[in-house]
Motif scaffolding. Structure first.
Motif, PDB file in Angstrom:
ATOM      1  N   VAL A   6      -4.005  -4.018  -5.619  1.00 60.11           N
ATOM      2  CA  VAL A   6      -3.048  -4.067  -4.506  1.00 60.11           C
ATOM      3  C   VAL A   6      -3.675  -3.438  -3.271  1.00 60.11           C
ATOM      4  O   VAL A   6      -4.196  -2.315  -3.337  1.00 60.11           O
ATOM      5  CB  VAL A   6      -1.758  -3.312  -4.864  1.00 60.11           C
ATOM      6  N   LEU A   7      -3.651  -4.140  -2.159  1.00 59.03           N
ATOM      7  CA  LEU A   7      -4.044  -3.573  -0.863  1.00 59.03           C
ATOM      8  C   LEU A   7      -2.772  -3.332  -0.071  1.00 59.03           C
ATOM      9  O   LEU A   7      -2.087  -4.279   0.319  1.00 59.03           O
ATOM     10  CB  LEU A   7      -4.971  -4.522  -0.103  1.00 59.03           C
ATOM     11  N   SER A   8      -2.434  -2.058   0.147  1.00 58.10           N
ATOM     12  CA  SER A   8      -1.188  -1.739   0.850  1.00 58.10           C
ATOM     13  C   SER A   8      -1.470  -1.124   2.214  1.00 58.10           C
ATOM     14  O   SER A   8      -2.507  -0.509   2.440  1.00 58.10           O
ATOM     15  CB  SER A   8      -0.324  -0.790   0.010  1.00 58.10           C
ATOM     16  N   GLY A   9      -0.484  -1.314   3.104  1.00 58.96           N
ATOM     17  CA  GLY A   9      -0.619  -0.783   4.453  1.00 58.96           C
ATOM     18  C   GLY A   9       0.668  -0.147   4.936  1.00 58.96           C
ATOM     19  O   GLY A   9       1.604   0.094   4.169  1.00 58.96           O
ATOM     20  N   ALA A  10       0.730   0.108   6.224  1.00 61.12           N
ATOM     21  CA  ALA A  10       1.805   0.901   6.814  1.00 61.12           C
ATOM     22  C   ALA A  10       3.188   0.311   6.578  1.00 61.12           C
ATOM     23  O   ALA A  10       4.182   1.040   6.554  1.00 61.12           O
ATOM     24  CB  ALA A  10       1.564   1.063   8.314  1.00 61.12           C
ATOM     25  N   GLY A  11       3.277  -1.012   6.388  1.00 60.16           N
ATOM     26  CA  GLY A  11       4.577  -1.647   6.226  1.00 60.16           C
ATOM     27  C   GLY A  11       5.350  -1.157   5.020  1.00 60.16           C
ATOM     28  O   GLY A  11       6.580  -1.112   5.052  1.00 60.16           O
ATOM     29  N   ILE A  12       4.646  -0.780   3.959  1.00 58.20           N
ATOM     30  CA  ILE A  12       5.352  -0.294   2.780  1.00 58.20           C
ATOM     31  C   ILE A  12       5.885   1.119   3.004  1.00 58.20           C
ATOM     32  O   ILE A  12       6.989   1.451   2.574  1.00 58.20           O
ATOM     33  CB  ILE A  12       4.461  -0.369   1.510  1.00 58.20           C
TER      34      ILE A  12
END
Length: 230
Positions: A6-12
């Motif tokens: 999983v590549l996660s960013g600020a939106g989560i």
């Protein structure tokens, strides 16, 4: 067990109430990003930078992981899940995920200004005059603009082993983090959850793109992944 990366960013994290600098004309909590997230900004006004991250660290105590964080953690019952995150908060950890790579550092760590490998767990404020055991000033363990990303090679290695790859809550415009998706194997199925991402078809098919918030997208995708790939 298939490997889900999983590549996660600020939106989560935004769904938990953590603001991002892209929210208001490039300002981050009313500061120019260059002033609080660059080596030059720290050299010019170290107290401002330390105070800025002290406030971000305190903010973590007032927010909680949201359903998207928890749903990702629940997938560990079905997949070998690795989280590669651009976020510096600890919401993935508190949400229950166990294998996390922080590309851009961690708010709850500090390090020596003279040696990026001398890293300490740090819960409190950092002040001018707070020193590492090597005698140097402590700074936030954050990868600022213009600095190398020490965990990048590790992230690329993990991505290259993925059977499934999920992009969630990131604009895919911050490099080198966004380039991780380029290293997934040809057989890897790529999914995207984001309400605003432009041109998702450049790295996935239409049916694998969920134009939704992190939480709503994860509610749908979790069942799809379990039913199709477990």
């Amino acid at each position: 067990m298939k490997k889900l990366v999983v590549l996660s960013g600020a939106g989560i994290s935004a769904e938990s109430g953590i603001k991002t600098f892209r929210d208001s004309n490039g300002l981050w909590e009313n500061h120019r990003v260059e002033d609080v997230a660059s080596p030059e900004g720290f050299a010019k006004n170290p107290k401002l930078v330390l105070d800025f991250y002290n406030a971000r660290r305190k903010q973590l105590k007032d927010v909680e992981p949201n359903a998207a964080h928890k749903l990702l953690a629940e997938l560990e019952d079905f997949f070998d899940v690795y989280i590669i995150t651009q976020n510096v908060d600890d919401l993935h950890e508190r949400g229950g995920s166990t294998k996390i790579i922080h590309l851009h550092g961690e708010l709850k760590k500090a390090r020596s200004v003279d040696n990026e490998n001398k890293i300490l767990d740090w819960e409190d404020d950092i002040h001018l005059g707070d020193l590492h055991s090597d005698g140097s000033q402590l700074r936030p363990h954050i990868v600022w603009f213009g600095e190398m990303v020490p965990e990048m090679d590790n992230a690329i290695e993990i991505a290259s082993q993925a059977d499934l790859f999920l992009v969630i809550g990131t604009s895919m415009q911050v490099y080198p983090a966004a380039s991780v998706v380029r290293y997934v194997p040809s057989h890897c199925e790529v999914f995207v959850i984001d309400p605003n991402l432009e041109n998702p078809n450049s790295f996935t098919r239409n049916e694998n793109y969920f134009k939704a918030s992190a939480t709503e997208g994860m509610k749908t995708l979790k069942q799809i992944l379990i039913e199709k790939y477990k």
